[in-house]
Design a protein around this motif. Sequence first.
Motif, PDB file in Angstrom:
ATOM      1  N   GLY A  91      -3.610   5.364  -9.032  1.00  0.00           N
ATOM      2  CA  GLY A  91      -4.354   4.167  -9.951  1.00  0.00           C
ATOM      3  C   GLY A  91      -3.399   3.081 -10.037  1.00  0.00           C
ATOM      4  O   GLY A  91      -2.268   3.066  -9.745  1.00  0.00           O
ATOM      5  N   ARG A  92      -3.800   2.133 -11.063  1.00  0.00           N
ATOM      6  CA  ARG A  92      -3.140   1.119 -11.551  1.00  0.00           C
ATOM      7  C   ARG A  92      -1.684   1.494 -12.045  1.00  0.00           C
ATOM      8  O   ARG A  92      -0.815   0.735 -11.460  1.00  0.00           O
ATOM      9  N   GLU A  93      -1.454   2.595 -12.747  1.00  0.00           N
ATOM     10  CA  GLU A  93      -0.389   2.777 -13.381  1.00  0.00           C
ATOM     11  C   GLU A  93       0.722   3.496 -12.232  1.00  0.00           C
ATOM     12  O   GLU A  93       1.919   2.975 -12.218  1.00  0.00           O
ATOM     13  N   GLY A  94       0.249   4.182 -11.206  1.00  0.00           N
ATOM     14  CA  GLY A  94       1.083   4.539 -10.172  1.00  0.00           C
ATOM     15  C   GLY A  94       1.543   3.216  -9.313  1.00  0.00           C
ATOM     16  O   GLY A  94       2.570   3.245  -8.918  1.00  0.00           O
ATOM     17  N   ILE A  95       0.509   2.247  -9.085  1.00  0.00           N
ATOM     18  CA  ILE A  95       0.801   1.187  -8.323  1.00  0.00           C
ATOM     19  C   ILE A  95       1.995   0.406  -9.218  1.00  0.00           C
ATOM     20  O   ILE A  95       2.919  -0.114  -8.537  1.00  0.00           O
ATOM     21  N   GLU A  97      -6.174   0.046  -7.467  1.00  0.00           N
ATOM     22  CA  GLU A  97      -6.270   1.634  -6.949  1.00  0.00           C
ATOM     23  C   GLU A  97      -5.928   1.536  -5.558  1.00  0.00           C
ATOM     24  O   GLU A  97      -6.296   0.746  -4.761  1.00  0.00           O
ATOM     25  N   VAL A  98      -5.441   2.842  -4.849  1.00  0.00           N
ATOM     26  CA  VAL A  98      -5.171   2.971  -3.767  1.00  0.00           C
ATOM     27  C   VAL A  98      -6.322   3.823  -3.252  1.00  0.00           C
ATOM     28  O   VAL A  98      -6.530   5.065  -3.791  1.00  0.00           O
ATOM     29  N   ARG A 156      -5.268   1.182   2.346  1.00  0.00           N
ATOM     30  CA  ARG A 156      -6.656   0.596   1.724  1.00  0.00           C
ATOM     31  C   ARG A 156      -6.452   0.556   0.220  1.00  0.00           C
ATOM     32  O   ARG A 156      -6.218   1.821  -0.379  1.00  0.00           O
ATOM     33  N   VAL A 157      -6.503  -0.525  -0.458  1.00  0.00           N
ATOM     34  CA  VAL A 157      -6.403  -0.592  -2.008  1.00  0.00           C
ATOM     35  C   VAL A 157      -7.489  -1.512  -2.462  1.00  0.00           C
ATOM     36  O   VAL A 157      -8.350  -2.110  -1.638  1.00  0.00           O
ATOM     37  N   ARG A 158      -7.795  -1.408  -3.576  1.00  0.00           N
ATOM     38  CA  ARG A 158      -8.939  -2.006  -4.150  1.00  0.00           C
ATOM     39  C   ARG A 158      -8.818  -2.715  -5.532  1.00  0.00           C
ATOM     40  O   ARG A 158      -7.859  -2.104  -6.250  1.00  0.00           O
ATOM     41  N   ALA A 159      -9.494  -3.710  -6.019  1.00  0.00           N
ATOM     42  CA  ALA A 159      -9.179  -4.529  -6.926  1.00  0.00           C
ATOM     43  C   ALA A 159     -10.525  -5.258  -7.556  1.00  0.00           C
ATOM     44  O   ALA A 159     -11.418  -5.355  -6.882  1.00  0.00           O
ATOM     45  N   TRP A 160     -10.578  -5.295  -8.910  1.00  0.00           N
ATOM     46  CA  TRP A 160     -11.872  -5.958  -9.520  1.00  0.00           C
ATOM     47  C   TRP A 160     -11.501  -7.191 -10.209  1.00  0.00           C
ATOM     48  O   TRP A 160     -12.143  -7.925 -11.031  1.00  0.00           O
TER      49      TRP A 160
END
Length: 147
Positions: free
Chosen positions: A3-7, A22-23, A32-36
Amino acid sequence: MPGREGILALVPHQGRMCLWDEVVSWDERGIRVRAWNHQDPMHPLRARGRLPALALCEYGAQAMAVHGGLLAGGEGGRAAPGVLVALRGIELAVTRIDDLPGALECEAELLAASEASQQYAFRILHADAVIASGRAAAMLGSALAGP
């Protein structure tokens, strides 16, 4: 999947400048990654109250960085620092992205890699439609110092 902290632990981009949340999936060939965050009024890439579609090139480049970090971490190390040096074949299907509801996703595919550089193809999707695509190259580690 990170998630965000891992990234944040994988990339040099910190705070709001880290664009992915997030991955979704990854393997040796791609990610493949995602963002809002594209609707955030405090987005660091906003200009004149809007987030131009050209910012999607940075999203693509950061997907490369996340993938490189995951690959290096899988081998017990850290990714070498890198600098984006080229963008090719960029196609943008929208002019701005701050008015798009829901998530953005990026698929980045590793095309070539060495100790000195990486090349990726990327596609940014919104609601399953491709809104940006292209290729990006980065110079890595000791190659940044020059001859």
